[in-house]
Design a protein around this motif. Sequence first.
Motif, short mmCIF file in Angstrom:
data_model
loop_
_atom_site.label_atom_id
_atom_site.label_comp_id
_atom_site.label_asym_id
_atom_site.label_seq_id
_atom_site.Cartn_x
_atom_site.Cartn_y
_atom_site.Cartn_z
N ILE A 158 0.61 -0.99 0.00
CA ILE A 158 0.06 0.02 -0.11
C ILE A 158 0.83 1.24 0.16
O ILE A 158 0.58 2.31 -0.91
CB ILE A 158 -0.91 -0.06 1.28
CG1 ILE A 158 -1.93 -1.13 1.06
CG2 ILE A 158 -1.67 1.28 1.31
CD1 ILE A 158 -2.87 -1.36 2.39
N ALA A 159 2.09 1.38 0.96
CA ALA A 159 2.52 2.53 1.21
C ALA A 159 3.45 2.73 -0.06
O ALA A 159 3.60 3.71 -0.54
CB ALA A 159 3.69 2.35 2.20
N ILE A 172 1.20 7.23 7.16
CA ILE A 172 1.33 6.84 8.59
C ILE A 172 0.78 5.58 9.14
O ILE A 172 -0.31 4.86 8.94
CB ILE A 172 0.79 7.90 9.60
CG1 ILE A 172 1.12 9.18 9.14
CG2 ILE A 172 0.72 7.83 10.86
CD1 ILE A 172 0.38 10.46 9.40
N CYS A 173 1.75 4.84 9.81
CA CYS A 173 1.21 3.18 10.19
C CYS A 173 1.39 3.20 11.86
O CYS A 173 2.43 3.48 12.41
CB CYS A 173 2.34 2.36 9.59
SG CYS A 173 2.01 0.66 10.06
N LEU A 187 10.50 1.05 5.75
CA LEU A 187 10.46 2.24 6.22
C LEU A 187 10.71 3.17 4.93
O LEU A 187 10.37 4.25 5.15
CB LEU A 187 11.32 2.56 7.35
CG LEU A 187 11.09 2.17 8.65
CD1 LEU A 187 11.57 2.67 9.86
CD2 LEU A 187 9.51 2.22 8.95
N THR A 188 10.86 2.55 4.03
CA THR A 188 11.38 3.23 2.51
C THR A 188 10.34 4.12 2.24
O THR A 188 10.61 5.30 1.58
CB THR A 188 11.98 2.20 1.62
OG1 THR A 188 12.80 1.65 1.88
CG2 THR A 188 12.01 3.27 0.45
N TYR A 189 8.98 3.58 2.36
CA TYR A 189 7.94 4.36 1.94
C TYR A 189 7.03 4.93 3.22
O TYR A 189 5.82 5.42 2.81
CB TYR A 189 6.96 3.61 0.92
CG TYR A 189 8.06 2.94 -0.24
CD1 TYR A 189 8.13 3.89 -1.31
CD2 TYR A 189 8.51 1.77 -0.24
CE1 TYR A 189 9.01 3.36 -2.28
CE2 TYR A 189 9.25 1.30 -1.36
CZ TYR A 189 9.52 2.12 -2.24
OH TYR A 189 10.32 1.73 -3.57
N ILE A 190 7.37 4.83 4.19
CA ILE A 190 6.53 5.09 5.44
C ILE A 190 7.24 6.45 6.00
O ILE A 190 8.41 6.62 6.04
CB ILE A 190 6.33 4.16 6.35
CG1 ILE A 190 5.70 2.78 5.76
CG2 ILE A 190 6.05 4.46 7.81
CD1 ILE A 190 5.89 1.70 6.76
N LEU A 211 9.78 9.24 12.74
CA LEU A 211 9.66 10.20 11.73
C LEU A 211 10.62 10.16 10.65
O LEU A 211 11.68 10.60 10.97
CB LEU A 211 9.50 11.62 12.33
CG LEU A 211 8.20 11.71 13.29
CD1 LEU A 211 8.03 13.25 13.62
CD2 LEU A 211 6.75 11.54 12.85
N ASN A 212 10.26 10.16 9.38
CA ASN A 212 11.42 10.08 8.48
C ASN A 212 11.50 11.88 8.36
O ASN A 212 11.14 12.60 8.57
CB ASN A 212 11.34 9.45 7.27
CG ASN A 212 9.97 10.03 6.20
OD1 ASN A 212 9.67 11.47 6.31
ND2 ASN A 212 9.43 9.43 5.33
N ARG A 213 12.68 12.08 7.57
CA ARG A 213 13.29 13.44 7.65
C ARG A 213 12.30 14.32 6.52
O ARG A 213 12.52 15.44 6.26
CB ARG A 213 14.89 13.27 7.00
CG ARG A 213 15.51 13.02 8.24
CD ARG A 213 16.97 12.95 7.89
NE ARG A 213 17.98 12.58 8.93
CZ ARG A 213 19.12 12.37 9.24
NH1 ARG A 213 19.76 13.23 8.35
NH2 ARG A 213 19.80 11.98 10.21
#
Length: 381
Positions: A158-159, A172-173, A187-190, A211-213
């Motif tokens: 999905i992401a 957001i997961c 986490l590449t797409y989250i 939280l990614n940058r």
Amino acid sequence: MIYLDSAASALPFEDAVVFSPASGNPSSNHPVGERANAVLEKTRAQLSMMFGGRPSEYHFCSGATEAANLIIQGRCNFLKMNNSTRNEIIVSAIEHPAIFNTVEHMRRSGFIVHVAPVDHRGIIEASFIFDMLNENTAMVLVMGVNNETGARQPIDDIAKNIKSINPEVSFICDGVQTLTKVTPPDLTYIDALIGSGHKLGAAKGIGFFYLNRRFRLSPLLFGGEQEAGVRPGTENLYGVESLYRALEHHQNNAEGYHKHVRALNLLLQKTLEQSNIPFSLNTHDGETSGYILSICFHGIDASKAIKFLSQRGICVSKGSACSSVSSTPSRVLSAMKLSPSQMSSTLRISFSPLNVEDDVLTFCAVMKELHSHDIETSTLE
């Protein structure tokens, strides 16, 4: 006491709750403060190693509910402050109340909310999400594993698809029932991932989020510069150390824990079948976490069963602990289109690596006693 409700709050690892925490303030610039800060940094490094991302992208807070509010409200406030046209939110119908109710609050604040349905297995209809995406979509929220049914969602697919369609949409997961229990999401797409210590065998009162940058938000609290300024206030050093200790157990014993819990899960189902207790799994065709079983005990009232079990020292639940005081039908089971009789007969049994076979066998024996009692009562009537 036999405890089979670890989805509500997991049985704690003893050394994760009974210890003397480091003293000092992690923000203090002296040896005691530095030792306190080292506890935070080693835990961030451990989260990064186990779940991905950079250590600096992990932050600590009081729990998953605070994290959900901070991320959702903080992102929406950031978009408003920057006059963004992104004012639509897509959320799955089976999200935890911490997510779902925060999104509902944003609806009342002017955001447009689309609720993505699930099928009879409790798996999200991903095509709905993709069809609803547009240039005004701000965020999509889908949990990794449902806390009532254990149904696993195809988070990675999905992401990835969302980002390929519209990379500016935040994904957001809720990973509370996912992390350590199933393969963590990529986490590449989250953009944001939420976790909770007491669901992992740590103390209550400690949560964490990634939280990614790329993800920008406006803080809900104001104070010092702790947690990169997104969550001010002196960190809960005891809670963070407790989280580190619990994570160490999962890291060192992951394969054994998963195998053990899966065996308990299958033993429970097999024993119920051998006891001729009529039941069905609410997620019988879906991929699930071995840690949660949502079972419909046909003809048995769940509230009566919980009371019967409690009197014999066995703890289970009807669904989410956050909604157990409500008399309204489960929003999750309703979204799966279960009938009223199925919902009223559903129990949630959830496991911990600390459970043993005798816990399961005793539960099944008591359920057989209840089933026999109900048959005798109906015969007399």
